[in-house]
Design an enzyme around this catalytic site. Structure first.
Site, PDB file in Angstrom:
ATOM      1  N   SER A   1      27.457 151.101  33.164  1.00 61.21           N
ATOM      2  CA  SER A   1      27.764 150.288  32.144  1.00 61.21           C
ATOM      3  C   SER A   1      26.762 150.525  30.979  1.00 61.21           C
ATOM      4  O   SER A   1      25.856 151.132  31.227  1.00 61.21           O
ATOM      5  CB  SER A   1      27.571 148.865  32.544  1.00 61.21           C
ATOM      6  OG  SER A   1      26.196 148.574  33.012  1.00 61.21           O
TER       7      SER A   1
ATOM      8  N   VAL B   1      23.532 148.554  31.547  1.00 62.49           N
ATOM      9  CA  VAL B   1      22.298 149.184  32.556  1.00 62.49           C
ATOM     10  C   VAL B   1      21.844 150.673  31.740  1.00 62.49           C
ATOM     11  O   VAL B   1      20.834 151.300  31.974  1.00 62.49           O
ATOM     12  CB  VAL B   1      23.083 149.515  33.740  1.00 62.49           C
ATOM     13  CG1 VAL B   1      21.827 150.061  34.654  1.00 62.49           C
ATOM     14  CG2 VAL B   1      23.320 148.181  34.320  1.00 62.49           C
TER      15      VAL B   1
ATOM     16  N   GLU C   1      26.222 158.577  30.808  1.00 63.91           N
ATOM     17  CA  GLU C   1      27.744 158.601  30.683  1.00 63.91           C
ATOM     18  C   GLU C   1      28.141 157.035  31.045  1.00 63.91           C
ATOM     19  O   GLU C   1      28.322 156.603  32.136  1.00 63.91           O
ATOM     20  CB  GLU C   1      28.550 159.441  31.966  1.00 63.91           C
ATOM     21  CG  GLU C   1      28.263 160.689  31.838  1.00 63.91           C
ATOM     22  CD  GLU C   1      29.107 161.491  30.976  1.00 63.91           C
ATOM     23  OE1 GLU C   1      30.049 160.926  30.304  1.00 63.91           O
ATOM     24  OE2 GLU C   1      28.998 162.764  31.045  1.00 63.91           O
ATOM     25  N   LEU C   2      28.366 156.236  29.853  1.00 68.45           N
ATOM     26  CA  LEU C   2      28.542 154.977  29.793  1.00 68.45           C
ATOM     27  C   LEU C   2      29.806 154.508  29.443  1.00 68.45           C
ATOM     28  O   LEU C   2      30.928 155.232  29.563  1.00 68.45           O
ATOM     29  CB  LEU C   2      27.519 154.325  28.921  1.00 68.45           C
ATOM     30  CG  LEU C   2      25.970 154.895  29.023  1.00 68.45           C
ATOM     31  CD1 LEU C   2      25.195 154.338  27.910  1.00 68.45           C
ATOM     32  CD2 LEU C   2      25.599 154.794  30.375  1.00 68.45           C
TER      33      LEU C   2
ATOM     34  N   CYS D   1      36.667 154.554  33.073  1.00 69.01           N
ATOM     35  CA  CYS D   1      35.902 154.602  31.810  1.00 69.01           C
ATOM     36  C   CYS D   1      36.969 154.932  30.853  1.00 69.01           C
ATOM     37  O   CYS D   1      36.666 154.526  29.826  1.00 69.01           O
ATOM     38  CB  CYS D   1      34.614 155.634  32.199  1.00 69.01           C
ATOM     39  SG  CYS D   1      35.045 157.109  32.829  1.00 69.01           S
TER      40      CYS D   1
ATOM     41  N   GLU E   1      34.137 146.402  26.294  1.00 66.22           N
ATOM     42  CA  GLU E   1      34.862 147.234  27.486  1.00 66.22           C
ATOM     43  C   GLU E   1      35.017 145.819  28.306  1.00 66.22           C
ATOM     44  O   GLU E   1      34.224 145.764  29.001  1.00 66.22           O
ATOM     45  CB  GLU E   1      33.963 148.234  27.751  1.00 66.22           C
ATOM     46  CG  GLU E   1      34.812 148.948  29.227  1.00 66.22           C
ATOM     47  CD  GLU E   1      33.937 149.781  29.931  1.00 66.22           C
ATOM     48  OE1 GLU E   1      32.666 149.254  30.205  1.00 66.22           O
ATOM     49  OE2 GLU E   1      34.246 150.823  30.402  1.00 66.22           O
TER      50      GLU E   1
END
Ligand code: NAD
Length: 515
Positions: A244, A247, A265-266, A299, A402
């Site tokens: 996320s 984090v 990679e969020l 994602c 999101e």
């Protein structure tokens, strides 16, 4: 344990509901906190896993470093041969591993198998890469000098991964990291430990057969505290984090503070734009898959839909028909299109988002509720939802956050510039998709005034990328790139080497320093 769960687990050599060690650094261990793997479809406890004690964690990190020191001198094509064997071992178990993903994470089987196939594919890619990780020879301005740019192994790579791709994300990282000559330590999501144990067992057998230390591909199950300890460790050269934005922000700062390397990679908040000339027979099913596939927990899931005014009513009525036909149920059944959300907590996130839509006078075209009849009520099943928010401000939380659930918000636009502006107005920048047959729109969309996302598709939905191109997103998605393209270059330590093979030692830029 249900017989179907037992069959899948025993095919992968996992001790069903018994307690089992969740740490591997050449040997299996774990005497720390116990956590459970829970099936999101039925609520049954699949296994209890022992995480690492702090002492075990430090030992594992030390062993990973030691493994790196012996592995770094193995020639790259030999590392490729090990990857080829890993590829074969995974391919032999693709079906069972895919079933395990469905069982433990909740995505439908074809998507579960697809994500294991992605690991197989990236192994193929990395086998080739192992003979092509080329440096460069650069022209020197000084006579009798050569400049080389040399890629060397980097060190210890820690992979911290999310629940929604419990196998593929590790695959993208491990394949490149191993080809590059690193040792990799995996800290998976605490809610998908069995996927990581199954994969690590398969890989460890290949390493053992080749006389390579097991800690070249180690495992450290556990939650936030274990993740934080791995991130803090000076022993870790690259932290590759998938998860996320919240984090990722913490992880990014921590790694930066100790001047480590980080790859983020969020979250994504991906839009599809439908132009008036789009082929709706392709666009409608693609948006359906993008928004409903993996129950909206990719994602790259389609979360925002921008429809040109002239086709909006037709598009929405066709899409609603597909939504009405969706079969929710056990993700292991072939007829199921919609599995559960991964956790009970995700149901609250879904319900809160629906409530906010209702409170702000959005029209809920379809969905909006939990499935509360048997047998679905035992699992985390929610109805896929299409909403037409009244609020159009892209900064509003409806559009800018999101929500990791199958909610698709739609709005109507009049010209492509407005749609691109909305597409780019959110903090995230992962995936985006334009549906058109007009070349002028395509040129604009992929050019300087087009989509600012990392993935910019045309007549292809937002989700379902192949491994060949670099995968990742911009802005609050973290700017990371993994998998194909030039992503491998982040897993090596670059050395710029100037070599003088002359009898003189001239300085660059003509600097004169007489002695
Ligand atoms: P999450 O952020 O809750 O957890 C990700 C990982 O971080 C887990 O392994 C977790 O245990 C660990 N962690 C938690 N707190 C930590 C801390 N303080 N320090 C170190 N590690 C910590 O994410 P999630 O809910 O598992 O996954 C969903 C998210 O992941 C979504 O936002 C999704 O978009 C994103 N995601 C992104 C990509 C991508 O490629 N961009 C791919 C898959 C998922």
């Amino acid at each position: 344990l249900s017989s179907r769960a037992s069959t899948i687990l025993s095919a992968l050599d996992i001790l069903s509901s018994k307690e089992q060690p969740g740490v591997y650094d050449g040997e299996w261990k774990g005497t720390g906190e116990i956590f459970e793997s829970i099936c999101p479809t039925t609520g049954e406890v699949l296994a209890r896993i022992h995480s690492a004690e702090p002492q075990e964690l430090h030992e594992a990190l030390d062993k990973t470093r030691e493994a790196f020191i012996s592995f770094r001198t193995v020639p790259a094509p030999q590392r490729g041969e090990i990857l080829r064997q890993i590829r074969e071992a995974l391919a032999a178990k693709v079906f069972h591993l895919g079933a395990l993903v469905s069982l433990e994470m909740g995505k439908i089987r074809t998507e579960g198998v697809g994500e294991v196939q992605e690991f197989v594919d990236i192994c193929d890619y990395a086998v080739g890469l192992s003979r092509m990780m080329n440096g460069r020879v650069v022209a020197s301005e000084r006579p009798g000098h050569s400049i080389l740019e040399v890629p060397n192994p980097l060190g210890v790579v820690a992979v911290l991964s999310a629940f929604n791709f419990p196998i593929a994300v590790y695959g993208w990282n491990l394949a490149l990291s191993l080809a590059a000559g690193n040792a990799t330590l995996w800290k998976p999501s605490p809610s998908t430990p069995l996927c990581s144990i199954a994969i690590t067992k398969i890989i460890s057998r290949v390493l053992e057969r080749n006389g390579i230390p097991g800690a070249v591909a180690g495992l450290m199950t556990g939650g936030k505290d274990v993740g934080a300890a791995v991130v803090e460790s000076q022993n870790v050269d690259l932290v590759s984090f998938t998860g996320s934005e919240a984090v990722g922000r913490v992880v990014g700062k921590r790694v930066q503070t100790r001047f480590g390397k980080v790859l983020l990679e969020l979250g994504g908040n991906n839009a599809s734009i439908i132009m008036p000339d789009a082929d709706l027979s392709l666009a409608v099913p693609a948006v359906f898959f993008g928004a409903v596939g993996t129950a909206g927990q990719r994602c790259t899931s389609t979360r925002r839909l921008y429809l040109h005014r002239t086709i909006a009513p037709d598009f929405l009525s066709r899409l609603q028909k597909l939504y009405a036909s969706v079969r929710a149920g056990d993700p292991l059944e072939d007829s199921t299109l919609l599995g559960p959300l991964h956790t009970q907590a995700a149901i609250s996130i879904y319900s809160d988002a629906i409530k906010h839509l209702q409170d702000t006078d959005a029209e809920i075209l379809i969905g909006g509720k939990r499935y509360d009849d048997a047998p679905l009520k035992n699992g985390n099943f929610v109805q896929p939802t299409i909403a037409i928010p009244k609020i159009l401000d892209p900064k509003n939380q409806i559009w800018s956050t999101e929500t990791f659930a199958p909610i698709l918000n739609a709005a109507v636009f009049d010209d492509i510039d407005q749609a691109i502006e909305w597409n780019n107005a959110v903090p995230q920048g992962l995936s985006s998709s334009l549906w058109t047959r007009d070349l002028k729109n395509v040129g604009k969309w992929i050019g300087p005034a087009g989509s600012d996302a990392g993935i910019v598709n045309v007549n292809v939905g937002t989700s379902g990328a192949e491994i060949g191109a670099a995968f990742g997103g911009n802005k609050s998605t973290g700017w990371g790139r993994e998998s194909g393209g030039d992503a491998w270059k982040q897993y090596v330590r670059w050395s710029a080497c100037t070599i003088n093979f002359s009898d003189k030692a001239p300085l660059a830029q003509g600097v004169n320093f007489p002695t």
